[in-house]
Scaffold this active site. Structure first.
Site, PDB file in Angstrom:
ATOM      1  N   GLU A  22       0.903  -1.290  -0.043  1.00 18.71           N
ATOM      2  CA  GLU A  22       0.015  -0.088  -0.036  1.00 18.71           C
ATOM      3  C   GLU A  22       0.909   1.254  -0.125  1.00 18.71           C
ATOM      4  O   GLU A  22       1.915   1.297   0.186  1.00 18.71           O
ATOM      5  CB  GLU A  22      -0.796   0.118   1.416  1.00 18.71           C
ATOM      6  CG  GLU A  22      -0.202  -0.029   2.503  1.00 18.71           C
ATOM      7  CD  GLU A  22      -0.716   0.755   3.692  1.00 18.71           C
ATOM      8  OE1 GLU A  22      -1.187   1.791   3.189  1.00 18.71           O
ATOM      9  OE2 GLU A  22      -0.926   0.326   4.828  1.00 18.71           O
ATOM     10  N   LYS A  83      -5.245  10.827   0.660  1.00 16.90           N
ATOM     11  CA  LYS A  83      -5.199   9.704   1.239  1.00 16.90           C
ATOM     12  C   LYS A  83      -6.686   9.104   0.686  1.00 16.90           C
ATOM     13  O   LYS A  83      -7.677   9.706   1.029  1.00 16.90           O
ATOM     14  CB  LYS A  83      -5.407   9.933   2.727  1.00 16.90           C
ATOM     15  CG  LYS A  83      -5.685   8.457   3.565  1.00 16.90           C
ATOM     16  CD  LYS A  83      -5.543   8.608   4.996  1.00 16.90           C
ATOM     17  CE  LYS A  83      -6.305   7.411   5.842  1.00 16.90           C
ATOM     18  NZ  LYS A  83      -6.278   7.748   7.164  1.00 16.90           N
ATOM     19  N   ALA A 138     -12.767   1.886   7.033  1.00 13.99           N
ATOM     20  CA  ALA A 138     -13.269   1.367   5.937  1.00 13.99           C
ATOM     21  C   ALA A 138     -12.700  -0.118   5.597  1.00 13.99           C
ATOM     22  O   ALA A 138     -12.955  -0.877   4.760  1.00 13.99           O
ATOM     23  CB  ALA A 138     -13.367   2.306   4.956  1.00 13.99           C
ATOM     24  N   ASP A 139     -11.442  -0.255   6.248  1.00 13.28           N
ATOM     25  CA  ASP A 139     -10.520  -1.481   5.828  1.00 13.28           C
ATOM     26  C   ASP A 139     -11.366  -2.656   6.058  1.00 13.28           C
ATOM     27  O   ASP A 139     -11.273  -3.721   5.341  1.00 13.28           O
ATOM     28  CB  ASP A 139      -9.314  -1.729   6.807  1.00 13.28           C
ATOM     29  CG  ASP A 139      -8.145  -0.499   6.190  1.00 13.28           C
ATOM     30  OD1 ASP A 139      -8.273   0.302   5.574  1.00 13.28           O
ATOM     31  OD2 ASP A 139      -7.315  -0.452   7.097  1.00 13.28           O
ATOM     32  N   LYS A 156      -3.678  -1.487  14.162  1.00 12.27           N
ATOM     33  CA  LYS A 156      -2.657  -0.435  14.989  1.00 12.27           C
ATOM     34  C   LYS A 156      -3.395  -0.654  16.307  1.00 12.27           C
ATOM     35  O   LYS A 156      -4.367  -0.336  16.741  1.00 12.27           O
ATOM     36  CB  LYS A 156      -3.139   0.874  14.094  1.00 12.27           C
ATOM     37  CG  LYS A 156      -2.182   1.056  12.931  1.00 12.27           C
ATOM     38  CD  LYS A 156      -2.353   2.194  12.167  1.00 12.27           C
ATOM     39  CE  LYS A 156      -3.309   2.139  11.192  1.00 12.27           C
ATOM     40  NZ  LYS A 156      -2.946   1.449   9.861  1.00 12.27           N
TER      41      LYS A 156
HETATM   42  N1  PSU Z   1      -0.270   0.571   8.708  1.00 15.85           N
HETATM   43  C1  PSU Z   1       0.996   1.422   8.773  1.00 15.85           C
HETATM   44  N2  PSU Z   1       0.628   2.758   8.888  1.00 15.85           N
HETATM   45  C2  PSU Z   1      -0.284   3.327   8.082  1.00 15.85           C
HETATM   46  C3  PSU Z   1      -1.301   2.570   7.663  1.00 15.85           C
HETATM   47  C4  PSU Z   1      -1.240   0.985   7.928  1.00 15.85           C
HETATM   48  O1  PSU Z   1       1.869   0.797   9.535  1.00 15.85           O
HETATM   49  O2  PSU Z   1      -0.407   4.519   7.817  1.00 15.85           O
HETATM   50  C5  PSU Z   1      -2.627   3.040   7.193  1.00 15.85           C
HETATM   51  C6  PSU Z   1      -3.254   1.957   6.243  1.00 15.85           C
HETATM   52  O3  PSU Z   1      -3.068   2.744   4.883  1.00 15.85           O
HETATM   53  C7  PSU Z   1      -4.603   1.878   6.528  1.00 15.85           C
HETATM   54  C8  PSU Z   1      -4.843   3.414   7.304  1.00 15.85           C
HETATM   55  O4  PSU Z   1      -5.527   1.469   5.701  1.00 15.85           O
HETATM   56  O5  PSU Z   1      -3.718   3.401   7.901  1.00 15.85           O
HETATM   57  C9  PSU Z   1      -6.051   3.199   8.164  1.00 15.85           C
HETATM   58  O6  PSU Z   1      -6.541   4.526   8.173  1.00 15.85           O
HETATM   59  P1  PSU Z   1      -8.232   4.954   8.704  1.00 15.85           P
HETATM   60  O7  PSU Z   1      -8.184   4.499  10.073  1.00 15.85           O
HETATM   61  O8  PSU Z   1      -8.393   6.523   8.463  1.00 15.85           O
HETATM   62  O9  PSU Z   1      -9.006   4.062   7.995  1.00 15.85           O
END
Ligand code: PSU
Ligand code: MN
Length: 306
Positions: A22, A83, A138-139, A156
């Site tokens: 990604e 993003k 949304a993942d 995370k």
């Molecule tokens: N993994 C990491 N760092 C990141 C991400 C994943 O080590 O920055 C990113 C990925 O692209 C993931 C996004 O889809 O963070 C999630 O963002 P949100 O919570 O806004 O969906």
């Protein structure tokens, strides 16, 4: 509609192993200029393991699967990179926008391209405080309907991990621990939460994928949860303390929506004097290497399952 790099086209034609990477982690998840170095390093790690890297992004309204070095540099350095989650793709394409793809957009485009493997750091998920603010990445929903094997160090740790695991269960996403019975904690080797299944070799993962194909159920992701090595994890006490401060700062400053995750990751880097960055990178590196090994094992299993 997708534009492939030459390497990826050749690999797909010959059934050679390919790993999707990604780009949001590059553009929004890591500080400059280290991010470009990391993007290159991750691609090299895939190649060293005998697979072809396919970094995914949208450039000038065109979804790209596999980037050359100039394009990688653009993703890393261009301040205007948006993003893009899965839902942003139609608008980005229609308006000619450029952006990095999150897990949701990358998994979607990779699966569309016929790729089976994807490596990232940590998945998005259910944010803490979800009882009063409905922030769920949304993942999760996208992975629930997309056939891709995604290697990650769990979700995370800024998130509500038990709630996220529950959502993955509800959504029907297969989760296996790689060499662990504990769900990994992103910056930390463990999250304190159990996983129901543990696998120990690339061949076992390939067997799980083959069984998924044989069942021909509705498409869904297989999450291979791969912990950061204990020697490289962030100090858990430092993690908890700085994360507490970061969450409070996000609340104080009213950070919402797509800005939340980059904000919290950035605060962790500052608050740990870069130690969280090292742990994040160790996790991503390990995931990329493992994904490449899985892709190799899968392609060795034979053409009828690619
Ligand atoms: N993994 C990491 N760092 C990141 C991400 C994943 O080590 O920055 C990113 C990925 O692209 C993931 C996004 O889809 O963070 C999630 O963002 P949100 O919570 O806004 O969906
Ligand atoms: Mn979100």
């Amino acid at each position: 509609m997708l534009k492939f790099s030459d390497d990826v086209i050749a690999a797909l034609e010959s059934g050679a192993p390919v790993v999707a990477l990604e780009s949001t982690i590059i553009s929004h998840g890591l500080p400059r200029p280290r991010n470009l170095q990391v993007a290159r390093e991750l691609e090299a790690a895939v190649r060293d393991a005998g697979a072809v890297p396919a970094t995914v992004a949208v450039l000038d309204g065109v979804p790209r699967v596999g980037l050359d070095d100039k394009e990688l540099e653009r993703v890393a350095h261009d301040e205007g990179m948006r993003k893009l989650g899965h839902r942003d793709l139609p608008v980005a394409l229609a308006t000619g926008a450029s952006g990095a793809t999150t897990v949701s957009a990358t998994a979607f485009l990779a699966a569309r391209a016929g790729l089976r493997f994807f490596a990232t750091g940590g998945l998005g998920g259910v944010h803490r405080g979800w009882t009063h603010e409905q922030d769920e990445s949304a993942d999760l929903r996208l992975l629930a309907g997309t056939r891709i094997t995604i290697v990650c160090a769990g979700v995370k740790s800024i998130l509500d991990v038990p709630a996220t695991l529950q959502r993955l269960e509800t959504l029907g996403v297969t989760v296996v621990g790689y060499g662990t019975a504990e769900f990994p904690g992103f910056y930390l080797s463990g999250s304190g939460q159990p996983v129901d299944w543990t696998v120990g070799t690339p061949e076992e993962v390939a067997a799980v994928m083959a069984a998924q194909d044989d069942l021909s159920g509705p498409p869904a992701a297989i999450v291979v949860a791969n912990p950061v090595p204990r020697e490289e994890q962030l100090d858990p006490e430092l993690h908890d303390r700085v994360l507490g401060q970061a969450l409070a700062a996000a609340e104080d400053q009213g950070v919402t929506g797509q800005a939340v995750t980059p904000f919290l990751l950035g605060r962790l880097v500052e608050g740990t004097a870069g130690a969280s960055l090292e742990a994040n990178l160790a996790a991503v590196r390990g995931n990329v290497r493992l994904a490449a090994r899985l892709a190799v094992a899968w392609s060795e299993r034979g053409a009828h399952h690619t």
